[in-house]
Design a protein around this motif. Structure first.
Motif, short mmCIF file in Angstrom:
data_model
loop_
_atom_site.label_atom_id
_atom_site.label_comp_id
_atom_site.label_asym_id
_atom_site.label_seq_id
_atom_site.Cartn_x
_atom_site.Cartn_y
_atom_site.Cartn_z
N ARG A 50 0.69 -1.02 -0.15
CA ARG A 50 -0.07 -0.07 -0.05
C ARG A 50 1.20 1.85 -0.32
O ARG A 50 0.77 2.00 -0.35
N ILE A 51 2.00 1.56 1.05
CA ILE A 51 3.11 2.72 0.95
C ILE A 51 3.22 2.39 -0.58
O ILE A 51 3.07 3.98 -0.63
N LEU A 52 3.71 1.63 -0.85
CA LEU A 52 4.70 1.63 -1.97
C LEU A 52 3.96 1.80 -3.35
O LEU A 52 4.20 3.06 -3.58
N ASP A 53 2.74 1.84 -3.32
CA ASP A 53 1.81 2.14 -4.16
C ASP A 53 1.25 3.68 -4.19
O ASP A 53 0.80 4.24 -4.84
N VAL A 54 1.45 4.24 -3.02
CA VAL A 54 0.33 5.74 -2.41
C VAL A 54 1.71 6.40 -3.17
O VAL A 54 2.17 7.31 -3.98
N ILE A 55 3.32 5.57 -3.39
CA ILE A 55 4.42 6.58 -3.01
C ILE A 55 4.46 6.45 -4.65
O ILE A 55 5.02 7.18 -5.46
N GLY A 56 4.80 5.42 -5.09
CA GLY A 56 4.78 5.20 -7.16
C GLY A 56 3.45 6.04 -7.62
O GLY A 56 3.61 6.61 -8.93
N SER A 57 2.39 6.11 -7.48
CA SER A 57 1.30 7.06 -7.92
C SER A 57 1.24 8.30 -8.05
O SER A 57 1.11 8.87 -8.39
N GLY A 58 2.40 9.03 -6.82
CA GLY A 58 3.16 10.42 -6.47
C GLY A 58 1.52 11.22 -5.45
O GLY A 58 2.26 11.85 -5.28
N LEU A 59 0.74 10.50 -4.96
CA LEU A 59 0.19 10.57 -4.25
C LEU A 59 0.78 11.10 -2.78
O LEU A 59 0.68 12.20 -2.24
#
Length: 128
Positions: A50-59
């Protein structure tokens, strides 16, 4: 009271900071275990994916990140380091800054130290 911090833990923390401000999911992934958990006061335990997805999305992005370790312990293939950290960046396109006590728990995996848990506690109240 401050304990002597092993140099390799200072190096690990510095590498983790650099990875986080790179906002590069691959670089961050090299610092953490597959089962890494980030515990925040706002959301509780957040799994690595989840945290890597949020970082990867730029959020979520980090512009600065520093930690001053004050306590540490190494026992076999486990280690922990606690200190005070500050960071800046954006969350959901809004500026953020944090002043926190941070504990990182490391485990040696295939000869490499990787963070398996990061726990954040705000200094003096809410961060964001």
């Amino acid at each position: 009271m401050q304990t002597e911090i092993p140099a390799f833990l200072v190096d690990l923390e510095d590498a983790f900071n650099r990875a986080m401000i790179s906002n590069d999911v691959e670089q961050i992934s090299r610092c953490v275990t597959d089962d890494w958990i980030l515990v925040t006061p706002e959301a509780g335990p957040i799994p690595r994916s989840r945290i890597l997805d949020v970082i990867g999305s730029g959020l979520l992005s980090h512009a600065t990140m520093t930690k001053v370790p004050t306590h540490a312990c190494v026992i076999g293939d486990m280690a922990w380091v606690t200190g005070r950290g500050q960071n800046t960046g954006t969350f959901n396109r809004q500026p953020m800054q944090a002043d926190e006590y941070i504990t990182d728990i490391y485990r040696k995996v295939d000869g490499q130290w990787r963070c398996m848990l990061t726990h954040l506690t705000p200094v003096g109240g809410s961060n964001r």
